[in-house]
Write a protein that holds these residues in place. Sequence first.
Motif, mmCIF file in Angstrom:
data_model
loop_
_atom_site.group_PDB
_atom_site.id
_atom_site.type_symbol
_atom_site.label_atom_id
_atom_site.label_comp_id
_atom_site.label_asym_id
_atom_site.label_seq_id
_atom_site.Cartn_x
_atom_site.Cartn_y
_atom_site.Cartn_z
ATOM 1 N N ALA A 204 0.835 -1.205 0.000
ATOM 2 C CA ALA A 204 0.000 0.000 0.000
ATOM 3 C C ALA A 204 0.868 1.252 0.000
ATOM 4 C CB ALA A 204 -0.930 -0.008 1.215
ATOM 5 N N GLY A 205 1.940 1.230 0.783
ATOM 6 C CA GLY A 205 2.846 2.374 0.790
ATOM 7 C C GLY A 205 3.537 2.567 -0.541
ATOM 8 N N ALA A 206 3.981 1.457 -1.161
ATOM 9 C CA ALA A 206 4.636 1.555 -2.467
ATOM 10 C C ALA A 206 3.675 2.065 -3.534
ATOM 11 C CB ALA A 206 5.185 0.180 -2.866
ATOM 12 N N ALA A 207 2.416 1.619 -3.477
ATOM 13 C CA ALA A 207 1.424 2.103 -4.437
ATOM 14 C C ALA A 207 1.180 3.600 -4.272
ATOM 15 C CB ALA A 207 0.116 1.330 -4.260
ATOM 16 N N THR A 208 1.214 4.062 -3.023
ATOM 17 C CA THR A 208 1.045 5.499 -2.767
ATOM 18 C C THR A 208 2.193 6.296 -3.358
ATOM 19 O OG1 THR A 208 -0.142 5.019 -0.707
ATOM 20 C CG2 THR A 208 0.775 7.233 -0.960
ATOM 21 N N ALA A 227 10.417 13.865 -1.477
ATOM 22 C CA ALA A 227 10.383 13.746 -0.015
ATOM 23 C C ALA A 227 8.943 13.565 0.474
ATOM 24 C CB ALA A 227 11.018 14.973 0.630
ATOM 25 N N PHE A 228 8.031 14.324 -0.113
ATOM 26 C CA PHE A 228 6.619 14.205 0.269
ATOM 27 C C PHE A 228 6.077 12.815 -0.067
ATOM 28 C CE2 PHE A 228 2.158 14.452 -1.113
ATOM 29 C CZ PHE A 228 1.554 14.835 0.087
ATOM 30 N N ARG A 229 6.426 12.296 -1.258
ATOM 31 C CA ARG A 229 5.973 10.956 -1.653
ATOM 32 C C ARG A 229 6.480 9.899 -0.680
ATOM 33 N NH1 ARG A 229 8.641 10.084 -7.018
ATOM 34 N NH2 ARG A 229 7.763 7.985 -6.797
ATOM 35 N N GLY A 230 7.754 10.006 -0.299
ATOM 36 C CA GLY A 230 8.315 9.036 0.631
ATOM 37 C C GLY A 230 7.614 9.073 1.977
ATOM 38 N N ALA A 231 7.393 10.289 2.490
ATOM 39 C CA ALA A 231 6.720 10.421 3.785
ATOM 40 C C ALA A 231 5.291 9.894 3.716
ATOM 41 C CB ALA A 231 6.726 11.887 4.221
ATOM 42 N N ALA A 232 4.598 10.191 2.609
ATOM 43 C CA ALA A 232 3.228 9.711 2.452
ATOM 44 C C ALA A 232 3.185 8.187 2.372
ATOM 45 C CB ALA A 232 2.595 10.323 1.197
ATOM 46 N N GLY A 233 4.159 7.595 1.667
ATOM 47 C CA GLY A 233 4.207 6.140 1.564
ATOM 48 C C GLY A 233 4.419 5.474 2.913
ATOM 49 N N VAL A 234 5.346 6.013 3.701
ATOM 50 C CA VAL A 234 5.613 5.467 5.035
ATOM 51 C C VAL A 234 4.373 5.591 5.914
ATOM 52 C CG1 VAL A 234 6.954 5.778 7.152
ATOM 53 C CG2 VAL A 234 8.088 5.867 4.918
ATOM 54 N N LEU A 235 3.710 6.758 5.847
ATOM 55 C CA LEU A 235 2.523 6.990 6.667
ATOM 56 C C LEU A 235 1.397 6.012 6.290
ATOM 57 C CD1 LEU A 235 0.987 8.648 8.765
ATOM 58 C CD2 LEU A 235 0.346 10.241 6.930
ATOM 59 N N ALA A 237 1.664 3.070 4.775
ATOM 60 C CA ALA A 237 2.042 1.708 5.161
ATOM 61 C C ALA A 237 1.832 1.481 6.655
ATOM 62 C CB ALA A 237 3.502 1.451 4.787
ATOM 63 N N ALA A 238 2.250 2.457 7.471
ATOM 64 C CA ALA A 238 2.094 2.325 8.924
ATOM 65 C C ALA A 238 0.623 2.271 9.323
ATOM 66 C CB ALA A 238 2.799 3.484 9.627
ATOM 67 N N LEU A 239 -0.186 3.137 8.717
ATOM 68 C CA LEU A 239 -1.612 3.157 9.048
ATOM 69 C C LEU A 239 -2.307 1.861 8.638
ATOM 70 C CD1 LEU A 239 -2.613 6.825 8.086
ATOM 71 C CD2 LEU A 239 -2.439 5.834 10.384
ATOM 72 N N VAL A 240 -1.944 1.331 7.463
ATOM 73 C CA VAL A 240 -2.559 0.086 7.003
ATOM 74 C C VAL A 240 -2.207 -1.068 7.933
ATOM 75 C CG1 VAL A 240 -2.536 -1.639 5.163
ATOM 76 C CG2 VAL A 240 -2.769 0.772 4.594
ATOM 77 N N VAL A 241 -0.927 -1.206 8.262
ATOM 78 C CA VAL A 241 -0.506 -2.296 9.147
ATOM 79 C C VAL A 241 -1.158 -2.152 10.519
ATOM 80 C CG1 VAL A 241 1.457 -3.328 10.354
ATOM 81 C CG2 VAL A 241 1.669 -2.672 7.946
ATOM 82 N N TRP A 242 -1.122 -0.948 11.073
ATOM 83 C CA TRP A 242 -1.718 -0.724 12.402
ATOM 84 C C TRP A 242 -3.220 -1.012 12.384
ATOM 85 C CZ3 TRP A 242 -5.488 2.968 13.652
ATOM 86 C CH2 TRP A 242 -5.817 3.041 15.007
ATOM 87 N N GLY A 243 -3.914 -0.519 11.364
ATOM 88 C CA GLY A 243 -5.357 -0.714 11.295
ATOM 89 C C GLY A 243 -5.735 -2.177 11.144
#
Length: 409
Positions: A204-208, A227-235, A237-243
């Motif tokens: 999901a992060g990579a697709a973002t 930089a924005f794309r990288g931060a958005a991807g990490v965010l 990915a983290a939200l998907v895994v946590w959720g």
Amino acid sequence: MSVSTEPTSPPDRAERDDRPAGPGLRAVLHGRAFGSSLTVLAFLVVFAVYSVWLGDRFVDLGARLLNIHQNVPVLLIGLAAMVTLVAGKFDLSVSSTASLTAFLAVGLRTEQGMPFWLVLVSCLAVGLLVGLVNGFLVEYLSINAFIATLGTGGVVLGLSSVYSGGGALIPARGDFDLPAWFGDMGSFTNRPPTVVVVVVGLLAGAATVHGLAAVRPRRVPAGAWHAFRGAAGVLVAALVVWGLLAAGSSATSGGLSWLIVLLVGVALVMWLLLELTTFGRGLKATGSNAEAARLAGIRTRRHVVGAFVIGGVLSALAGVTLAATQGTVAPDIAGAFLLPAFAAAFLSTVVFSSGPFTVWGTIAGGVFVVWVGQGLITGGLPATWTDVVNGAVLLVAVALSTVVRMARR
């Protein structure tokens, strides 16, 4: 039937990007980022209204994942419809193929006693054969795709009725039961291990990151956008895994299911095929302008037939997953899936996109359609209105696609 929803050619885009940006608001409204996110924002507004209106009855991640799990066959049929639309053709036989293979997935094992691995191979082979017939009729006999696939869909649906004797297929306990793992795959309570959830989150992060690459505003420097794309991807990915982990640990709701994992895997393969291979580029060129693609040396006939074959195999897989979730099969069990599947495919042209059909847009569009309908049903709308909602969403999706395409010329 040809479908013209592809964006203008790269030279036109280049000329458009060289024009003065103009006033700030006008530049934003005509920018690729705004056009690609407008539909997503509209759906988010709808879901926000649902959240206020329905409260916890809608804001329940486990329940929303259950909606996706139950609609995996619909989303797979949406991908089947999407791949032929990329080639500029319609395939109206996708739901009929899914109905036939749902019968075969249950009947060939419980009635004929075939080994289940051979049952699965046979189902996929049927989908491949239907795709070959469709491609031959359209490309080699020059029959209109709408008419050809409508006809083959009728034949395939008739064959499912002949096989079942016109009734439902309810497997009884006997010597040839369906494998336990097959029923477990269709169960929402049988969840994959944590490592699979992490992989889904990373995807999901990579697709973002990949999706944001195509919508960089002209006034934003490339470095800042990276930089924005990288931060958005990490965010993401983290939200998907946590959720997903939080939903899976709840006693009252489920998390990620094997069917959802299968859907993500199929979507990833489809995305790689369409975006990173010569076949995918040739298929897009064929759908955009078949004559120009032919003059450029692309074997358009092979690409169109290939698209129908892929669509047939995906439809067959949808039928197999439908059999896994239902356990029993009724006549024309997938017939009601045709409308939401095409709604998902056409929504992909305005979800994370500004014209072309996309894999992840199809998945997201299909999920949005499901959640819109489910929210209305939760709010008290009778389930009989589902087709009305799906039809309205399809009309809005096609209209938005047309408006966005015309606005970008």
